[in-house]
Write a protein that holds these residues in place. Sequence first.
Motif, short mmCIF file in Angstrom:
data_model
loop_
_atom_site.label_atom_id
_atom_site.label_comp_id
_atom_site.label_asym_id
_atom_site.label_seq_id
_atom_site.Cartn_x
_atom_site.Cartn_y
_atom_site.Cartn_z
N LEU A 127 11.35 -6.54 2.30
CA LEU A 127 12.21 -6.90 3.21
C LEU A 127 13.46 -6.84 3.31
O LEU A 127 14.04 -6.53 3.94
N ARG A 128 13.75 -8.32 2.69
CA ARG A 128 14.88 -8.57 2.43
C ARG A 128 16.18 -6.84 1.80
O ARG A 128 17.08 -7.45 1.63
N ALA A 129 15.20 -6.58 1.14
CA ALA A 129 15.19 -5.45 -0.46
C ALA A 129 15.75 -4.34 0.47
O ALA A 129 16.35 -3.04 0.38
N GLY A 130 15.01 -4.13 1.92
CA GLY A 130 15.23 -2.96 3.12
C GLY A 130 13.90 -1.95 2.38
O GLY A 130 13.90 -1.05 2.86
N GLN A 131 13.16 -2.80 1.79
CA GLN A 131 11.57 -1.51 1.56
C GLN A 131 10.39 -2.28 2.43
O GLN A 131 9.11 -2.92 2.06
N ASN A 132 10.88 -1.82 3.51
CA ASN A 132 10.10 -2.52 4.81
C ASN A 132 8.64 -1.53 4.06
O ASN A 132 7.30 -1.75 5.04
N THR A 133 8.52 -0.05 4.15
CA THR A 133 7.61 0.93 3.72
C THR A 133 6.21 -0.52 3.43
O THR A 133 4.93 -0.27 3.06
N GLN A 134 6.50 -0.79 1.62
CA GLN A 134 6.04 -1.67 0.58
C GLN A 134 5.80 -3.01 1.12
O GLN A 134 4.72 -3.33 0.70
N ALA A 135 6.35 -3.50 2.36
CA ALA A 135 6.55 -4.67 2.85
C ALA A 135 5.34 -4.58 3.62
O ALA A 135 4.55 -5.23 3.63
N THR A 136 5.01 -3.56 4.35
CA THR A 136 3.79 -2.91 5.39
C THR A 136 2.70 -3.35 4.97
O THR A 136 1.98 -4.03 5.39
N ALA A 137 3.06 -2.67 4.23
CA ALA A 137 1.75 -1.52 3.16
C ALA A 137 0.69 -3.05 3.27
O ALA A 137 -0.28 -3.47 2.60
N LEU A 138 1.76 -4.38 1.88
CA LEU A 138 1.13 -5.23 1.34
C LEU A 138 0.84 -6.50 2.65
O LEU A 138 -0.44 -7.46 2.90
N LEU A 139 1.52 -6.58 3.34
CA LEU A 139 1.74 -7.49 4.96
C LEU A 139 0.38 -6.66 5.37
O LEU A 139 -0.48 -7.95 5.91
N ARG A 140 -0.18 -5.21 5.88
CA ARG A 140 -1.36 -5.27 5.69
C ARG A 140 -2.06 -5.27 5.64
O ARG A 140 -3.79 -6.06 5.54
N GLY A 141 -2.50 -5.78 4.21
CA GLY A 141 -3.45 -6.27 3.22
C GLY A 141 -3.94 -7.63 3.25
O GLY A 141 -5.00 -7.43 3.63
N VAL A 142 -2.15 -8.06 3.70
CA VAL A 142 -2.75 -9.30 4.17
C VAL A 142 -3.35 -10.04 5.15
O VAL A 142 -5.24 -10.67 6.12
N VAL A 143 -3.56 -9.02 6.19
CA VAL A 143 -3.97 -9.22 7.38
C VAL A 143 -4.97 -8.93 7.34
O VAL A 143 -6.28 -9.69 7.65
N GLU A 144 -6.11 -8.12 6.51
CA GLU A 144 -6.97 -7.62 6.73
C GLU A 144 -7.49 -8.14 6.24
O GLU A 144 -9.14 -7.74 5.98
N ASN A 145 -7.12 -8.74 4.99
CA ASN A 145 -7.82 -9.88 3.87
C ASN A 145 -8.73 -11.03 4.89
O ASN A 145 -7.95 -12.29 5.74
N SER A 146 -10.25 -11.42 4.74
CA SER A 146 -10.52 -11.90 5.64
C SER A 146 -9.86 -13.46 4.70
O SER A 146 -10.21 -14.16 5.57
N GLN A 147 -9.65 -13.73 3.45
CA GLN A 147 -9.52 -15.09 2.95
C GLN A 147 -8.68 -15.65 3.28
O GLN A 147 -7.71 -16.49 3.00
N ALA A 148 -7.12 -14.72 4.16
CA ALA A 148 -6.31 -15.30 4.40
C ALA A 148 -6.34 -16.49 5.70
O ALA A 148 -6.95 -16.11 6.34
N CYS A 149 -5.21 -16.94 6.19
CA CYS A 149 -6.23 -17.57 7.00
C CYS A 149 -4.61 -16.89 8.67
O CYS A 149 -4.43 -15.83 8.56
N PRO A 150 -5.05 -17.80 9.84
CA PRO A 150 -4.43 -16.56 11.30
C PRO A 150 -2.59 -16.63 10.70
O PRO A 150 -2.50 -15.89 10.87
N ALA A 151 -2.27 -17.55 10.21
CA ALA A 151 -1.19 -18.11 10.20
C ALA A 151 0.03 -16.71 9.36
O ALA A 151 0.81 -16.25 9.89
#
Length: 167
Positions: free
Chosen positions: A143-167
């Motif tokens: 995100l800091r590097a302006g690579q929003n599409t790559q960051a979004t894909a990673l964040l989506r994966g974290v959100v969908e990962n059942s092991q990730a905490c809600p925060a």
Amino acid sequence: QRQLTQRAREAQDQGDVSQAADLLTQAVNADPRNCETRLELSELLLEHGSPDAATQHLRRVVAQNPDDPRGYVRLAQGRDAEAESLLRTALELDPGNPTGLLLFAQWLEKQGETGQALETYYRAIPLLGNPAEAELRIAAIKLRAGQNTQATALLRGVVENSQACPA
């Protein structure tokens, strides 16, 4: 000694950290060369606000077991001045140490070495039981590097990962 450590774990499970620390201290005193018990005690002390006492135990672990990377990794936590050398030693002993890789990547990121930090985070991901922290840190760099599409894909994966905490 085994009974002391078992009673300490039970006390900790019941929320009695003070009793757990006392029992683990007794176990360490009964067998000062037992690396596992000393590591367990240091972890408890670190988690519950006694970093100086934990540091003393961890320095002893490193002195008694210089080929065990765990002492170096735990000792590096929260020590910016010493972190690099401790983590490099740990990773020379065990290049696949997931916690060591994660901490080293964080240290690199603090130093402004984002390329090396990214590389190290990516090396850590398959080794971590829960890679959410590494993935979140990678996404922040992207995100800091302006690579929003790559960051979004990673964040989506974290959100969908059942092991990730809600925060």
